[in-house]
Design an enzyme around this catalytic site. Structure first.
Site, PDB file in Angstrom:
ATOM      1  N   ASP A  47       0.942  -1.044   0.012  1.00 15.39           N
ATOM      2  CA  ASP A  47      -0.064  -0.171   0.202  1.00 15.39           C
ATOM      3  C   ASP A  47       0.955   1.514   0.398  1.00 15.39           C
ATOM      4  O   ASP A  47       0.513   2.226   0.462  1.00 15.39           O
ATOM      5  CB  ASP A  47      -1.254   0.058   1.081  1.00 15.39           C
ATOM      6  CG  ASP A  47      -2.528   0.800   1.175  1.00 15.39           C
ATOM      7  OD1 ASP A  47      -2.260   1.185   0.343  1.00 15.39           O
ATOM      8  OD2 ASP A  47      -2.943   1.522   1.881  1.00 15.39           O
ATOM      9  N   PRO A  50       1.466   8.146  -1.756  1.00 19.19           N
ATOM     10  CA  PRO A  50       2.164   9.356  -0.916  1.00 19.19           C
ATOM     11  C   PRO A  50       1.320   9.612   0.725  1.00 19.19           C
ATOM     12  O   PRO A  50       2.155  10.420   1.464  1.00 19.19           O
ATOM     13  CB  PRO A  50       1.625  10.994  -1.587  1.00 19.19           C
ATOM     14  CG  PRO A  50       1.421  10.314  -3.174  1.00 19.19           C
ATOM     15  CD  PRO A  50       0.917   8.208  -3.183  1.00 19.19           C
ATOM     16  N   ALA A  51       0.400   8.832   0.465  1.00 19.40           N
ATOM     17  CA  ALA A  51      -0.187   9.402   2.651  1.00 19.40           C
ATOM     18  C   ALA A  51       0.320   8.526   3.134  1.00 19.40           C
ATOM     19  O   ALA A  51       0.614   9.023   4.424  1.00 19.40           O
ATOM     20  CB  ALA A  51      -1.604   8.849   2.527  1.00 19.40           C
TER      21      ALA A  51
END
Length: 187
Positions: A47, A50-51
Site C-alpha cells: 500500500d 503518498p499518504a
C-alpha cells in the site's frame, strides 16, 4: 514506533506542491532504502502511496502503515484473490488479485514518483472500476507530458517501473536506488 515530525507527501500534493525532479529522485532513494529493508525481511508493503510517506524536518522520507503488508509465502495474512491497497498506486497484478512481489511495491513507487512530478497519479477515473480497468489495460501518459522539465532518463525509469509485466520492471529496491543515484549523478 518512531514519531515523525512532518507531513505526508499526500498533504504536500493536496496543498499544491509540485516536486522538482531532483527532490523526487531523493525521495525515491529514501523509499528504496525502506523497501530494501522490508523486502530483505520478507515483507511486501502493498500500500505504498503518498499518504504513507512522511517527510520530516530534515527532508528525509519515512515509509509508514504496513497494515496490509504481506509476508513472502504466507497467504494467511491476506484474502486469497482479494484486492487490498489503494487503487491509484497499486500494481496491475495486485488489482487482478494475483500474488504480489517486491516488484509490486516498485510499481507503486513508480506511481508515487509520477504523482510527485505530475501532480496526479498515472491513472484517473470517475470510479474505482475505471481506475482498476486503466491500471490493468491502459498505458500511462509519459510524466514529461505534465512535467516537461523531467529529464528523459528519469521519465524512462518511471515508465519501466510502471510496466504491466513485473518481469520488465527494475528487479529490486537496491537496483532501483542504484539507478536513481547514477541518474542523479549523471544529470
Amino acid at each position: 514506533m518512531e514519531l515523525v515530525d512532518g507531513t505526508s507527501l499526500e498533504e504536500e500534493l493536496q496543498n499544491g506542491r509540485r516536486f522538482q525532479w531532483r527532490e523526487a529522485i531523493g525521495i525515491g532513494i529514501d523509499v528504496c532504502r525502506a523497501l530494501k529493508h522490508a523486502h530483505d525481511t520478507g515483507v511486501i508493503q502493498r500500500d505504498l502511496k503518498p499518504a504513507n510517506l512522511l517527510i520530516n524536518k530534515d527532508d528525509k522520507v519515512k515509509l509508514t502503515d504496513f497494515g496490509i503488508a504481506k509476508l513472502f509465502g504466507h497467504s494467511q495474512f491476506t484474502v486469497d484473490g482479494g484486492v487490498l491497497g489503494t487503487a491509484d498506486y497499486m500494481a496491475p497484478e495486485q488489482a487482478e488479485g494475483e500474488s504480489v512481489s517486491p516488484r509490486s511495491d516498485l510499481y507503486s513507487l513508480g506511481s508515487v514518483l509520477y504523482a510527485l512530478l505530475a501532480g496526479r497519479p498515472p491513472f484517473r477515473g470517475k470510479s474505482l472500476t475505471d481506475v482498476l480497468h486503466m491500471l490493468r489495460f491502459s498505458e500511462p501518459v509519459p510524466v514529461r507530458t505534465y512535467a516537461p522539465d523531467v529529464p528523459r532518463a528519469l521519465d524512462r525509469i518511471i515508465s519501466q517501473l510502471l510496466d504491466k509485466d513485473p518481469q520488465k520492471r527494475i528487479p529490486t529496491a537496491l537496483a532501483l536506488s542504484n539507478v536513481l543515484q547514477a541518474t542523479e549523478h549523471a544529470l
